[in-house]
Design an enzyme around this catalytic site. Structure first.
Site, PDB file in Angstrom:
ATOM      1  N   PRO A   2       9.023  17.286 -34.561  1.00 38.42           N
ATOM      2  CG  PRO A   2       8.473  16.894 -32.352  1.00 38.42           C
ATOM      3  CD  PRO A   2       8.819  16.203 -33.619  1.00 38.42           C
ATOM      4  CD  GLU A   3      12.929  20.353 -38.625  1.00 37.45           C
ATOM      5  OE1 GLU A   3      13.526  21.411 -38.862  1.00 37.45           O
ATOM      6  OE2 GLU A   3      12.697  19.514 -39.498  1.00 37.45           O
ATOM      7  CE  LYS A  59      16.207  20.137 -33.993  1.00 39.32           C
ATOM      8  NZ  LYS A  59      16.594  18.937 -34.773  1.00 39.32           N
ATOM      9  CG  HIS A  92       1.456   5.040 -28.570  1.00 36.06           C
ATOM     10  ND1 HIS A  92       2.376   4.014 -28.660  1.00 36.06           N
ATOM     11  CD2 HIS A  92       0.537   4.812 -29.530  1.00 36.06           C
ATOM     12  CE1 HIS A  92       2.020   3.206 -29.658  1.00 36.06           C
ATOM     13  NE2 HIS A  92       0.911   3.663 -30.194  1.00 36.06           N
ATOM     14  NE  ARG A 111       8.491   5.602 -35.565  1.00 37.42           N
ATOM     15  CZ  ARG A 111       7.249   5.507 -36.032  1.00 37.42           C
ATOM     16  NH1 ARG A 111       6.256   5.321 -35.189  1.00 37.42           N
ATOM     17  NH2 ARG A 111       7.013   5.592 -37.312  1.00 37.42           N
ATOM     18  NE  ARG A 263      19.010  12.043 -39.804  1.00 31.15           N
ATOM     19  CZ  ARG A 263      19.172  10.769 -39.456  1.00 31.15           C
ATOM     20  NH1 ARG A 263      18.970   9.813 -40.325  1.00 31.15           N
ATOM     21  NH2 ARG A 263      19.525  10.450 -38.236  1.00 31.15           N
TER      22      ARG A 263
END
Length: 273
Positions: A2-3, A59, A92, A111, A263
């Site tokens: 997600p950006e 965000k 999750h 995560r 990155r």
DNA sequence: AGTGCGACCCGAACGC
DNA sequence: TGCGTTCGGGTCGCAC
């Protein structure tokens, strides 16, 4: 991941699904998701609060409740789902908001990187996570001179600085590569050496790339999907990100992958001098 | 202050 | 039903 466009899409979807519904209880199965206050305080305070509005800042999702703002950052893989209470809990699904409609708003995060905060209504702008955010891409204050001023003492590569949320907020690793490609700027270029024209291009293409991504409902790479399980379609429009070994859409040179500031970074060394 | 980097996570991809 | 290792991604915290 997600950006800004994905968060905008999730916000719009959630508004259709949970606006004006009251949270009657919350289950927290992984307490580290709740950054502030303690998970027990979080649960106690949020009970009985109605979701009056949902906004986005950078965000961050900002749920406007009666007495609080609930901030939610999806980080890498956070997703929201609306489910019935009878549906079996996914392994999750770490935070479950039980709504007065009988439905459940479930936060799922493979995560476990996402974070939530519950903030008193008059303290939103004092919260570090919000206070330190830079300009939204469409803020009129985002000008070349603003960027030149922010960039003038930075010796880091522009790829790293374009991800700095305290300057422009909302750009992540995927769109950073796209913006720099369209701006024809080498990701390794030392930020203080950017020209006014470079800055103007960054602003122009940041808006263009993010607007197009929002229209298409965000990007899907690997596992990201928005709250109804709808996959974004922007991945079909990515020009360089994840395209290592393929031809540059502009000059047919081979797109390379390098590491900048830890990155993965995709670029065309011919187009991006 | 600016910079560099490990930690946080765990599923997928990879190497053998 | 192979198994151990590496990688990635946003942000924070710590060291320099």
């Amino acid at each position: 991941m997600p950006e800004l466009p994905e968060v905008e899409t999730v916000k719009n979807t959630l508004k259709r699904l949970v606006l004006n519904k009251k949270i009657i209880d919350v289950d927290v199965w992984y307490t580290k998701i709740i950054e502030f206050p303690s998970s027990t305080e979080f649960i106690k305070k949020i009970k009985g609060q109605t979701i009056n509005d949902i906004k986005r800042r950078g965000k961050w999702l900002v749920f406007e409740l009666d007495d609080y703002f609930m901030l939610s950052h999806l980080r890498m893989e956070g997703k929201y789902f609306i489910k019935s209470a009878q549906d079996e809990l996914n392994k999750h699904e770490h935070v479950v908001f039980k709504l007065d409609s009988g439905e459940e708003l479930r936060y799922r995060d493979t995560r476990k990187f996402g974070r939530m905060l519950l903030i008193d209504k008059d303290e939103l702008t004092d919260v570090k996570q919000i206070k330190e955010l830079g300009l939204e891409p469409w803020d009129e204050a985002l000008t070349s001179s603003y960027l030149l001023e922010k960039y003038k003492n930075k010796r880091l590569p522009i790829k790293t600085v374009i991800l700095d949320q305290s300057i422009i907020t909302g750009i992540g690793n995927i769109y950073a590569d796209e913006i720099l490609f369209l701006s024809r700027i080498n990701p390794l270029k030392v930020t203080s050496k950017l020209t006014e024209s470079d800055c103007a291009n960054i602003i122009k293409y940041t808006k263009e790339v993010l607007e197009q991504a929002i229209e298409l409902g965000g990007t899907t790479i690997r596992t990201y999907e928005s709250s109804e399980g709808v996959h974004g379609r922007f991945q079909n429009n990515l020009l360089v990100h994840n395209h290592v070994g393929e031809k540059c859409p502009n000059c047919q040179n081979i797109i390379e992958k390098i590491v900048v500031g830890g990155r993965g970074t995709y670029y065309c060394k011919v187009c991006q001098k």
